[in-house]
Design an enzyme around this catalytic site. Sequence first.
Site, short mmCIF file in Angstrom:
data_model
loop_
_atom_site.label_atom_id
_atom_site.label_comp_id
_atom_site.label_asym_id
_atom_site.label_seq_id
_atom_site.Cartn_x
_atom_site.Cartn_y
_atom_site.Cartn_z
N ASP A 17 -4.56 0.80 11.49
CA ASP A 17 -3.34 1.58 11.76
C ASP A 17 -2.60 1.05 12.98
OD1 ASP A 17 -1.47 3.50 11.31
OD2 ASP A 17 -2.68 5.18 12.03
N GLY A 18 -1.28 1.23 12.96
CA GLY A 18 -0.46 0.92 14.13
C GLY A 18 0.39 -0.33 13.98
N GLY A 20 3.20 -0.77 12.30
CA GLY A 20 4.62 -0.45 12.43
C GLY A 20 5.01 -0.25 13.89
N TRP A 22 3.45 -1.41 16.49
CA TRP A 22 3.31 -2.70 17.18
C TRP A 22 4.59 -3.53 16.98
CZ3 TRP A 22 3.60 -7.86 16.23
CH2 TRP A 22 3.00 -8.72 17.16
N HIS A 34 2.66 -5.92 9.70
CA HIS A 34 1.55 -6.16 8.76
C HIS A 34 1.15 -7.64 8.76
CE1 HIS A 34 2.26 -2.12 7.68
NE2 HIS A 34 3.37 -2.34 7.01
N SER A 62 -2.62 2.52 0.96
CA SER A 62 -3.02 3.80 0.37
C SER A 62 -2.06 4.14 -0.77
CB SER A 62 -2.98 4.91 1.42
OG SER A 62 -1.64 5.23 1.73
N LEU A 128 -21.41 -11.77 2.95
CA LEU A 128 -20.72 -10.51 3.29
C LEU A 128 -19.79 -10.13 2.14
CD1 LEU A 128 -19.10 -9.53 6.65
CD2 LEU A 128 -17.71 -9.42 4.59
N SER A 193 -7.42 10.36 6.47
CA SER A 193 -6.28 10.07 5.59
C SER A 193 -6.68 9.59 4.19
CB SER A 193 -5.36 9.02 6.23
OG SER A 193 -4.85 9.50 7.44
C1 FPP Z 1 -0.85 0.88 8.81
O1 FPP Z 1 0.10 0.60 9.81
C2 FPP Z 1 -1.14 -0.35 8.05
C3 FPP Z 1 -0.81 -0.54 6.74
C4 FPP Z 1 -0.11 0.49 5.94
C5 FPP Z 1 -1.08 -1.81 6.04
C6 FPP Z 1 -2.23 -2.63 6.56
C7 FPP Z 1 -2.23 -3.93 5.86
C8 FPP Z 1 -2.49 -5.13 6.42
C9 FPP Z 1 -2.88 -5.31 7.85
C10 FPP Z 1 -2.43 -6.35 5.57
C11 FPP Z 1 -3.71 -6.48 4.83
C12 FPP Z 1 -3.71 -7.70 4.02
C13 FPP Z 1 -4.75 -8.08 3.24
C14 FPP Z 1 -4.66 -9.32 2.49
C15 FPP Z 1 -5.97 -7.25 3.14
P1 FPP Z 1 1.41 1.52 9.90
O2 FPP Z 1 2.55 0.74 9.34
O3 FPP Z 1 1.15 2.83 9.28
O4 FPP Z 1 1.58 1.64 11.45
P2 FPP Z 1 2.28 2.86 12.22
O5 FPP Z 1 1.30 3.99 12.17
O6 FPP Z 1 2.50 2.31 13.58
O7 FPP Z 1 3.55 3.18 11.49
#
Ligand code: FPP
Length: 245
Positions: A17-18, A20, A22, A34, A62, A128, A193
């Site tokens: 999480d985080g 967006g 960042w 992402h 999700s 793994l 969540s």
């Molecule tokens: C939450 O941050 C993160 C996600 C919704 C997506 C996470 C996905 C990746 C890091 C890419 C994964 C890729 C592979 C190939 C597995 P947020 O956008 O909700 O952050 P915020 O809470 O600051 O808005």
Amino acid sequence: MMSEEHRIPRHVAIIMDGNGRWAELHGMERYEGHTHGIEPIRIVLRTAARLGVQYLTLYAFSTENWGRPANEVRALMELFCRCAINEMPELKAQGVRVRVIGDRSHFSDEVRHRLEELEDGTRNGTRLTLVLAIDYSSRLEIVEVARELARMAAAGALDPEAIDEQHFADALWTAGMPDPDLVIRTSGEQRLSNFLLWQASYAELYFPEVLWPDFGEKEFVRALEAYAQRDRRFGLVKNTTHNVD
Ligand code: FPP
């Protein structure tokens, strides 16, 4: 005292999480966060493999995330496809097997194909298992188990009175995997969540403040150290055999 073999969790699950926040902090579009979340995945995967973690589950998308702006959803789907292609050689070299859990029915043909290719291409990995939760909803997963068991009962193949926890565990998308020992959620949010609600019943929870793109080896090792110091009781009173649950 816990025995040594319990100090490294067998299965670590992470809510990344985080991203967006960042991106906003760095003056970027939210979806770019992402992309910056990929390097921490590489680092955590390498560290987990080195330290003997056997299962690493990542909450990558999700079911609720379909409700995000179209450009962000598109960017995430492109990222999954790109990573599935580009990371495959390294994953194979490291002995990683990839397994995808989630609904899958809403993916485009391209995404479904790339993820299947990644699963097939890495199926011989034994070091793994990397579990990618994509279009994942724990409640939907549980509802689907209920449907499946009900179907079997209606067909006379299963006695409703015989349904137990093992039937559920065996019908979940995570069938055959050990439950997570440690669930990490970055960015200071302290919620599950809709992630592994059944499987995380006894997991230790760890909530570092750091945003996912800034999560690195130091933070991961710190999480494992915090885990190693906790005294897991599984509902048992310490030093007795009385079950308090
Ligand atoms: C939450 O941050 C993160 C996600 C919704 C997506 C996470 C996905 C990746 C890091 C890419 C994964 C890729 C592979 C190939 C597995 P947020 O956008 O909700 O952050 P915020 O809470 O600051 O808005």
